[in-house]
Design a protein around this motif. Structure first.
Motif, PDB file in Angstrom:
ATOM      1  N   SER A 113      70.406   2.912 -15.547  1.00  0.00           N
ATOM      2  CA  SER A 113      70.916   1.576 -15.256  1.00  0.00           C
ATOM      3  C   SER A 113      69.762   0.617 -15.002  1.00  0.00           C
ATOM      4  CB  SER A 113      71.823   1.608 -14.023  1.00  0.00           C
ATOM      5  OG  SER A 113      71.111   2.077 -12.890  1.00  0.00           O
ATOM      6  N   ALA A 133      67.527  14.559  -6.139  1.00  0.00           N
ATOM      7  CA  ALA A 133      68.481  13.460  -6.056  1.00  0.00           C
ATOM      8  C   ALA A 133      67.826  12.131  -6.442  1.00  0.00           C
ATOM      9  CB  ALA A 133      69.090  13.407  -4.668  1.00  0.00           C
ATOM     10  N   THR A 134      68.383  11.015  -5.959  1.00  0.00           N
ATOM     11  CA  THR A 134      67.813   9.702  -6.244  1.00  0.00           C
ATOM     12  C   THR A 134      66.554   9.506  -5.417  1.00  0.00           C
ATOM     13  OG1 THR A 134      69.984   8.775  -6.748  1.00  0.00           O
ATOM     14  CG2 THR A 134      68.243   7.220  -6.180  1.00  0.00           C
ATOM     15  N   ASP A 135      65.442   9.176  -6.093  1.00  0.00           N
ATOM     16  CA  ASP A 135      64.177   9.042  -5.374  1.00  0.00           C
ATOM     17  C   ASP A 135      63.233   8.156  -6.173  1.00  0.00           C
ATOM     18  OD1 ASP A 135      62.236   9.369  -3.443  1.00  0.00           O
ATOM     19  OD2 ASP A 135      62.396  11.551  -3.403  1.00  0.00           O
ATOM     20  N   THR A 136      62.192   7.682  -5.494  1.00  0.00           N
ATOM     21  CA  THR A 136      61.177   6.858  -6.154  1.00  0.00           C
ATOM     22  C   THR A 136      59.945   7.669  -6.526  1.00  0.00           C
ATOM     23  OG1 THR A 136      60.244   6.263  -3.998  1.00  0.00           O
ATOM     24  CG2 THR A 136      61.921   4.788  -4.918  1.00  0.00           C
ATOM     25  N   GLN A 166      67.380  -2.143 -13.223  1.00  0.00           N
ATOM     26  CA  GLN A 166      66.913  -2.343 -11.851  1.00  0.00           C
ATOM     27  C   GLN A 166      66.429  -3.789 -11.715  1.00  0.00           C
ATOM     28  OE1 GLN A 166      64.213   0.625 -10.316  1.00  0.00           O
ATOM     29  NE2 GLN A 166      63.232  -0.815  -8.921  1.00  0.00           N
ATOM     30  N   SER A 222      63.248   3.323  -8.974  1.00  0.00           N
ATOM     31  CA  SER A 222      64.102   4.321  -8.336  1.00  0.00           C
ATOM     32  C   SER A 222      64.812   5.112  -9.425  1.00  0.00           C
ATOM     33  CB  SER A 222      65.123   3.640  -7.419  1.00  0.00           C
ATOM     34  OG  SER A 222      65.983   4.589  -6.831  1.00  0.00           O
ATOM     35  N   PHE A 223      64.517   6.407  -9.496  1.00  0.00           N
ATOM     36  CA  PHE A 223      65.091   7.267 -10.534  1.00  0.00           C
ATOM     37  C   PHE A 223      66.380   7.911 -10.017  1.00  0.00           C
ATOM     38  CE2 PHE A 223      60.488   7.154 -11.226  1.00  0.00           C
ATOM     39  CZ  PHE A 223      60.459   6.652 -12.513  1.00  0.00           C
ATOM     40  N   THR A 224      67.362   7.992 -10.886  1.00  0.00           N
ATOM     41  CA  THR A 224      68.675   8.487 -10.478  1.00  0.00           C
ATOM     42  C   THR A 224      69.142   9.720 -11.226  1.00  0.00           C
ATOM     43  OG1 THR A 224      69.790   7.019 -12.051  1.00  0.00           O
ATOM     44  CG2 THR A 224      69.389   6.155  -9.840  1.00  0.00           C
ATOM     45  N   THR A 225      68.500  10.027 -12.358  1.00  0.00           N
ATOM     46  CA  THR A 225      68.979  11.109 -13.226  1.00  0.00           C
ATOM     47  C   THR A 225      67.842  12.050 -13.580  1.00  0.00           C
ATOM     48  OG1 THR A 225      70.634   9.629 -14.186  1.00  0.00           O
ATOM     49  CG2 THR A 225      70.136  11.647 -15.405  1.00  0.00           C
ATOM     50  N   GLU A 226      68.117  13.330 -13.482  1.00  0.00           N
ATOM     51  CA  GLU A 226      67.136  14.355 -13.832  1.00  0.00           C
ATOM     52  C   GLU A 226      67.601  15.072 -15.097  1.00  0.00           C
ATOM     53  OE1 GLU A 226      65.374  17.357 -10.840  1.00  0.00           O
ATOM     54  OE2 GLU A 226      66.978  18.462 -11.851  1.00  0.00           O
ATOM     55  N   ARG A 265      66.053   6.356 -15.096  1.00  0.00           N
ATOM     56  CA  ARG A 265      67.034   5.455 -14.503  1.00  0.00           C
ATOM     57  C   ARG A 265      67.824   4.836 -15.656  1.00  0.00           C
ATOM     58  NH1 ARG A 265      67.711   2.454  -9.717  1.00  0.00           N
ATOM     59  NH2 ARG A 265      69.022   0.617 -10.079  1.00  0.00           N
TER      60      ARG A 265
END
Length: 212
Positions: free
Chosen positions: A76, A103-106, A78, A89-93, A74
């Motif tokens: 950014s 995609a975006t997931d926890t 939180q 919550s992760f946004t980048t792979e 992530r």
């Protein structure tokens, strides 16, 4: 045209050459020059071996050439409420060889059973009040609830600077199990986890080997 090497039991050619072959022997190998894929004949079917996907029918052949591995982050910050558990919550792979993250997931979802090294790099904004806690969990149904704790860190904040650390463990995981990260802080008010740095909240999962 396919070319055979009798002394090695190997054949090299196009994919169409392999599918057209007859009278194959169990253990016979074929390398497809147009797809760069390697196959072994199991006695009843051709099985690709230069892939990490689980394979049946070829006893004793390890085909985990590219092991399952995933790195999500992530970049950014939180915002976290005081004294309240929250999932990261992760946004980048960055990479994912086994479709563990979408995609975006926890969470990440294990696709291939085995022993994994799990590592979570974490950071909290500068604040000297209270404590910070990190949980690595599997199969959780909510932040810090309903699952199994895999690893935990309890961290005293750093005076005058951001608080950073790493929580890691090795664990046996089976296909379809999930891994989550729960965070907690009691600074007396809202506090950021991460601080906009690309590597301040990073979860990695690396397959180390089969359980047996």
């Amino acid at each position: 045209m396919a070319k055979s090497f009798p002394n090695t039991g190997a054949t090299v050619g196009l994919a169409a050459d392999r599918t057209a072959m007859t009278s194959m022997l169990e253990g016979q190998e074929f390398f497809e020059t147009d797809t760069n894929k390697m196959f072994v004949y199991s006695g009843s079917a051709w099985v690709q071996t230069n892939s990490w996907n689980a394979t049946s029918g070829v006893t004793g052949v390890s085909n985990l050439i590219v092991p399952p591995a995933c790195r999500v982050r992530r970049p950014s910050a939180q915002s976290m409420a005081d004294s309240t558990w929250a999932w990261t919550s992760f946004t980048t792979e960055d990479y994912d060889t086994d479709n563990m993250f979408t995609a975006t997931d926890t969470k990440i979802t294990i696709q291939t059973s085995g022993i994994y090294l799990l590592t979570f790099n974490h950071a909290f904004a500068s604040n000297t009040t209270g404590r910070r806690m990190v949980l690595l969990e599997k199969n959780a149904t909510g932040p810090a609830s309903g699952g199994t704790m895999l690893a935990r860190s309890i961290i005293a904040p750093t005076s005058g600077d951001v608080t950073v650390g790493t929580t890691a463990t090795t664990v046996s995981l089976t296909a379809a199990e999930t891994v989550q990260v729960s965070l907690w802080q009691n600074s007396g008010g809202a506090l950021n986890a991460g601080f906009g740095d690309t590597d301040s909240l990073v979860l990695t999962a690396t397959w180390l080997g089969r359980v047996s």
